[in-house]
Write an enzyme that holds these catalytic residues in place. Structure first.
Site, PDB file in Angstrom:
ATOM      1  N   ASN A  24       0.857  -1.183   0.000  1.00  0.00           N
ATOM      2  CA  ASN A  24       0.000   0.000   0.000  1.00  0.00           C
ATOM      3  C   ASN A  24       0.895   1.235   0.000  1.00  0.00           C
ATOM      4  O   ASN A  24       1.431   1.611   1.028  1.00  0.00           O
ATOM      5  CB  ASN A  24      -0.905  -0.025   1.235  1.00  0.00           C
ATOM      6  CG  ASN A  24      -1.809   1.182   1.299  1.00  0.00           C
ATOM      7  OD1 ASN A  24      -2.063   1.825   0.301  1.00  0.00           O
ATOM      8  ND2 ASN A  24      -2.292   1.490   2.477  1.00  0.00           N
ATOM      9  N   SER A  76      -5.628   3.809  -5.275  1.00  0.00           N
ATOM     10  CA  SER A  76      -6.637   4.846  -5.130  1.00  0.00           C
ATOM     11  C   SER A  76      -7.644   4.771  -6.273  1.00  0.00           C
ATOM     12  O   SER A  76      -7.338   4.259  -7.353  1.00  0.00           O
ATOM     13  CB  SER A  76      -5.941   6.207  -5.142  1.00  0.00           C
ATOM     14  OG  SER A  76      -6.865   7.253  -5.290  1.00  0.00           O
ATOM     15  N   TYR A  89       0.606  10.731 -10.636  1.00  0.00           N
ATOM     16  CA  TYR A  89      -0.048   9.771  -9.761  1.00  0.00           C
ATOM     17  C   TYR A  89      -0.764   8.722 -10.597  1.00  0.00           C
ATOM     18  O   TYR A  89      -0.778   7.582 -10.329  1.00  0.00           O
ATOM     19  CB  TYR A  89      -1.026  10.486  -8.829  1.00  0.00           C
ATOM     20  CG  TYR A  89      -1.592   9.604  -7.746  1.00  0.00           C
ATOM     21  CD1 TYR A  89      -0.831   9.269  -6.650  1.00  0.00           C
ATOM     22  CD2 TYR A  89      -2.881   9.116  -7.830  1.00  0.00           C
ATOM     23  CE1 TYR A  89      -1.350   8.473  -5.645  1.00  0.00           C
ATOM     24  CE2 TYR A  89      -3.415   8.325  -6.837  1.00  0.00           C
ATOM     25  CZ  TYR A  89      -2.644   7.993  -5.744  1.00  0.00           C
ATOM     26  OH  TYR A  89      -3.157   7.217  -4.757  1.00  0.00           O
TER      27      TYR A  89
END
Length: 89
Positions: A24, A76, A89
């Site tokens: 994570n 995400s 990202y």
């Protein structure tokens, strides 16, 4: 990568086996792509992509050695759509 492999080896030796890995990772610079410094870009790629992959590469051999296990990789919801200033990202 050396530190990750050493940590995986220590964990397997100390606890007898590794059965699960939870990968994570997620950082974001929140800058437009054309205003992003090289360091910002590389930090995000190193943590979010390389860090996750290197962690799996360090731990997966112990899971295989034990006949299996589980790898949980979280991400995400930004992976499903674009976000303003979230290009790296």
């Amino acid at each position: 990568m050396v530190a990750l492999r050493e940590a995986a080896a220590w964990t397997a030796k100390t606890f007898g086996r590794i059965d699960i890995l939870s990968a994570n990772a997620g950082i974001q610079a929140f800058k437009p792509l054309l205003e992003m410094d090289d360091a910002d870009w590389h930090d995000q790629i190193d943590v979010n992509l390389n860090g996750t992959c290197n962690t799996i590469r360090a731990v997966a051999p112990y899971l295989i050695q034990n006949g299996g296990g589980r790898i949980h990789v979280t991400s995400s919801t930004q992976g499903q759509h674009g976000t303003k200033y979230g290009s790296a990202y």
